[in-house]
Motif scaffolding. Sequence first.
Motif, PDB file in Angstrom:
ATOM      1  N   ILE A  21      -9.534  30.712 -36.796  1.00 19.32           N
ATOM      2  CA  ILE A  21     -10.111  30.402 -38.108  1.00 19.32           C
ATOM      3  C   ILE A  21      -9.495  31.321 -39.156  1.00 19.32           C
ATOM      4  CG2 ILE A  21     -12.233  30.246 -39.464  1.00 19.32           C
ATOM      5  CD1 ILE A  21     -12.147  28.254 -37.164  1.00 19.32           C
ATOM      6  N   ALA A  22      -9.107  30.749 -40.275  1.00 23.11           N
ATOM      7  CA  ALA A  22      -8.561  31.509 -41.409  1.00 23.11           C
ATOM      8  C   ALA A  22      -8.832  30.708 -42.673  1.00 23.11           C
ATOM      9  CB  ALA A  22      -7.059  31.730 -41.225  1.00 23.11           C
ATOM     10  N   PRO A  23      -8.701  31.310 -43.840  1.00 20.20           N
ATOM     11  CA  PRO A  23      -8.823  30.524 -45.064  1.00 20.20           C
ATOM     12  C   PRO A  23      -7.848  29.348 -45.039  1.00 20.20           C
ATOM     13  CG  PRO A  23      -8.816  32.862 -45.576  1.00 20.20           C
ATOM     14  CD  PRO A  23      -8.491  32.750 -44.122  1.00 20.20           C
ATOM     15  N   ASP A  24      -8.358  28.162 -45.259  1.00 18.22           N
ATOM     16  CA  ASP A  24      -7.557  26.932 -45.289  1.00 18.22           C
ATOM     17  C   ASP A  24      -6.961  26.574 -43.935  1.00 18.22           C
ATOM     18  OD1 ASP A  24      -7.982  26.688 -48.088  1.00 18.22           O
ATOM     19  OD2 ASP A  24      -6.357  28.118 -48.436  1.00 18.22           O
ATOM     20  N   PHE A  25      -7.493  27.147 -42.849  1.00 16.59           N
ATOM     21  CA  PHE A  25      -7.031  26.759 -41.513  1.00 16.59           C
ATOM     22  C   PHE A  25      -8.207  26.796 -40.551  1.00 16.59           C
ATOM     23  CE2 PHE A  25      -5.512  27.394 -37.215  1.00 16.59           C
ATOM     24  CZ  PHE A  25      -4.481  26.472 -37.127  1.00 16.59           C
ATOM     25  N   ARG A  26      -8.296  25.764 -39.710  1.00 16.07           N
ATOM     26  CA  ARG A  26      -9.371  25.692 -38.719  1.00 16.07           C
ATOM     27  C   ARG A  26      -8.858  24.944 -37.488  1.00 16.07           C
ATOM     28  NH1 ARG A  26     -15.001  25.149 -37.856  1.00 16.07           N
ATOM     29  NH2 ARG A  26     -15.554  23.329 -36.567  1.00 16.07           N
ATOM     30  N   PHE A  27      -8.884  25.621 -36.361  1.00 14.16           N
ATOM     31  CA  PHE A  27      -8.579  24.977 -35.087  1.00 14.16           C
ATOM     32  C   PHE A  27      -9.715  25.296 -34.132  1.00 14.16           C
ATOM     33  CE2 PHE A  27      -7.076  25.453 -30.700  1.00 14.16           C
ATOM     34  CZ  PHE A  27      -6.707  24.138 -30.459  1.00 14.16           C
ATOM     35  N   VAL A  28     -10.320  24.252 -33.558  1.00 13.54           N
ATOM     36  CA  VAL A  28     -11.418  24.430 -32.607  1.00 13.54           C
ATOM     37  C   VAL A  28     -11.190  23.492 -31.429  1.00 13.54           C
ATOM     38  CG1 VAL A  28     -13.904  24.280 -32.214  1.00 13.54           C
ATOM     39  CG2 VAL A  28     -13.050  25.061 -34.431  1.00 13.54           C
ATOM     40  N   SER A  29     -11.141  24.054 -30.234  1.00 17.21           N
ATOM     41  CA  SER A  29     -10.963  23.289 -29.003  1.00 17.21           C
ATOM     42  C   SER A  29     -12.143  23.572 -28.082  1.00 17.21           C
ATOM     43  CB  SER A  29      -9.655  23.690 -28.311  1.00 17.21           C
ATOM     44  OG  SER A  29      -9.588  23.185 -26.995  1.00 17.21           O
ATOM     45  N   ALA A  30     -12.671  22.527 -27.457  1.00 19.20           N
ATOM     46  CA  ALA A  30     -13.792  22.679 -26.532  1.00 19.20           C
ATOM     47  C   ALA A  30     -13.326  22.424 -25.106  1.00 19.20           C
ATOM     48  CB  ALA A  30     -14.920  21.717 -26.895  1.00 19.20           C
ATOM     49  N   GLY A  31     -13.931  23.130 -24.162  1.00 15.20           N
ATOM     50  CA  GLY A  31     -13.594  22.962 -22.761  1.00 15.20           C
ATOM     51  C   GLY A  31     -14.789  23.232 -21.874  1.00 15.20           C
ATOM     52  N   ARG A  32     -14.594  22.969 -20.609  1.00 16.29           N
ATOM     53  CA  ARG A  32     -15.649  23.145 -19.612  1.00 16.29           C
ATOM     54  C   ARG A  32     -15.060  23.861 -18.408  1.00 16.29           C
ATOM     55  NH1 ARG A  32     -17.965  17.942 -16.263  1.00 16.29           N
ATOM     56  NH2 ARG A  32     -19.062  19.076 -14.602  1.00 16.29           N
ATOM     57  N   TYR A  33     -15.775  24.847 -17.889  1.00 18.42           N
ATOM     58  CA  TYR A  33     -15.301  25.531 -16.698  1.00 18.42           C
ATOM     59  C   TYR A  33     -15.478  24.651 -15.468  1.00 18.42           C
ATOM     60  CZ  TYR A  33     -14.770  29.879 -19.263  1.00 18.42           C
ATOM     61  OH  TYR A  33     -14.357  30.834 -20.151  1.00 18.42           O
ATOM     62  N   TYR A  34     -14.505  24.736 -14.579  1.00 19.12           N
ATOM     63  CA  TYR A  34     -14.557  23.963 -13.331  1.00 19.12           C
ATOM     64  C   TYR A  34     -15.739  24.418 -12.488  1.00 19.12           C
ATOM     65  CZ  TYR A  34     -12.736  21.776  -9.048  1.00 19.12           C
ATOM     66  OH  TYR A  34     -12.569  21.006  -7.925  1.00 19.12           O
ATOM     67  N   THR A  35     -15.907  25.722 -12.382  1.00 15.95           N
ATOM     68  CA  THR A  35     -17.102  26.332 -11.810  1.00 15.95           C
ATOM     69  C   THR A  35     -17.477  27.499 -12.708  1.00 15.95           C
ATOM     70  OG1 THR A  35     -15.750  27.757 -10.395  1.00 15.95           O
ATOM     71  CG2 THR A  35     -16.592  25.739  -9.406  1.00 15.95           C
ATOM     72  N   GLY A  36     -18.659  28.032 -12.551  1.00 17.83           N
ATOM     73  CA  GLY A  36     -19.051  29.183 -13.332  1.00 17.83           C
ATOM     74  C   GLY A  36     -18.286  30.432 -12.915  1.00 17.83           C
ATOM     75  N   CYS A  37     -18.130  31.373 -13.849  1.00 19.02           N
ATOM     76  CA  CYS A  37     -17.409  32.613 -13.552  1.00 19.02           C
ATOM     77  C   CYS A  37     -18.065  33.385 -12.410  1.00 19.02           C
ATOM     78  CB  CYS A  37     -17.334  33.485 -14.804  1.00 19.02           C
ATOM     79  SG  CYS A  37     -16.368  32.751 -16.145  1.00 19.02           S
ATOM     80  N   LEU A  38     -19.399  33.379 -12.342  1.00 23.82           N
ATOM     81  CA  LEU A  38     -20.078  34.100 -11.272  1.00 23.82           C
ATOM     82  C   LEU A  38     -19.841  33.427  -9.930  1.00 23.82           C
ATOM     83  CD1 LEU A  38     -23.483  35.057 -12.919  1.00 23.82           C
ATOM     84  CD2 LEU A  38     -21.358  36.351 -12.811  1.00 23.82           C
TER      85      LEU A  38
END
Length: 401
Positions: free
Chosen positions: A195-212
């Motif tokens: 994120i910056a002034p005049d710039f926005r990149f947002v990507s969503a994802g899902r973990y295959y399994t939880g980190c724990l």
Amino acid sequence: MTTLVVNGGPSDDYAEMLPELASDMVVFTGNPLPGPERYAHYEQVTGIAAGSYAELAALRMAARAVGQAPFEHVLTDNEYDLERVGRLRDRLAVPGQSEASARAFRDKALMKDLAAQGVPVPAYTRLRSFRDLEGFVAERGYPVVVKPVSEGGSRGVTVLRSQSDLAAFGARRWRHDLMAEEFVRGEVYHVDAVIAPDFRFVSAGRYYTGCLEALSGANNGSVLLHPHEPMSARLADFFDTLMKVMPAPEVGAYHLEVFHTLDDRLLLCEVASRVGGARIPQLIRRTYGIDPKETWFRLATGLPLRAEPLEVPRAVHGELCITPRPGRVVSVPGPPPFDWVREHVPNLAPGDVSAGPLHSAAGVCWTIVAGGDSSELMDRLHTCEGWLEEHVVHGAPEPAP
């Protein structure tokens, strides 16, 4: 003007990402970087994140730069150097993330104190003594997650599921940097943003399994969601709401982890002011056509971007990492024989001895696949997992010395 870099990654090529600045760049790094001769000053410092040498050396350089600003930019990509670099910016009046802002994204208890003003968070408490932990367990019941407030990669995380677990934890040497949190059942998603002034990149994802789960031996990985999937919009909204209450810098990169509960609620897991780890940057490059770290650093230093993110990707990508088991590795296969496999990299070789999953990104090998959406990616990763589990062979654990 000079750019100061405090580097923690093993192979970041700052001269390639920022060629306009390389010849005036001062680099302190914990790992060897390619082409050190391209920089004005280059030092490799053992244990850089654990000590203060780089900070002290930078301040001495600044003191010698009489009558001029010594550094125009101060950069780091390392989770464990964010506060130190923020402190340097504060002392040298360099724009960018301050020490206080970095601490808010590093200290998980402080983070939740702030985040709770905008988004739902699990029940949690900072632990000052074992008595605090006993009280939290008595109030919330089992299971309970205990973790250091400023570690990464799920290092030092313990799940207490019973009174015997609590007693065993009480027998350990007490750490004074712990917090306790309720155990949240459900899936874990992530948001990766620049994120910056005049710039926005947002990507969503899902973990295959939880980190724990990875720390317990389950294979791990991640899949990106197509931006048209409904959960992508929900996660982007959650991120935007969170950023309204966090002390975010004007230009920043973020890795947000979100619990999706069994009753369809979103709760904050944690958020870091850096690019996501493991293979998330590779998934973003393949899906959106940008390097998130390069994008972040070029925006932070006022340089024009060399690539703009695709608004609608042609495909999304996912990654599977086969978690190492304790013992000697006997066999590591080549790429799985499917036409949607895009990359396959062994991390261990036959004969290597593994201590098991010491952190959530540990792996024998990892594989990247392509698909149309997260559902197809999950199916394909399950197929890869079955094939790889048949072909990765571990020997018996090494006997104790």
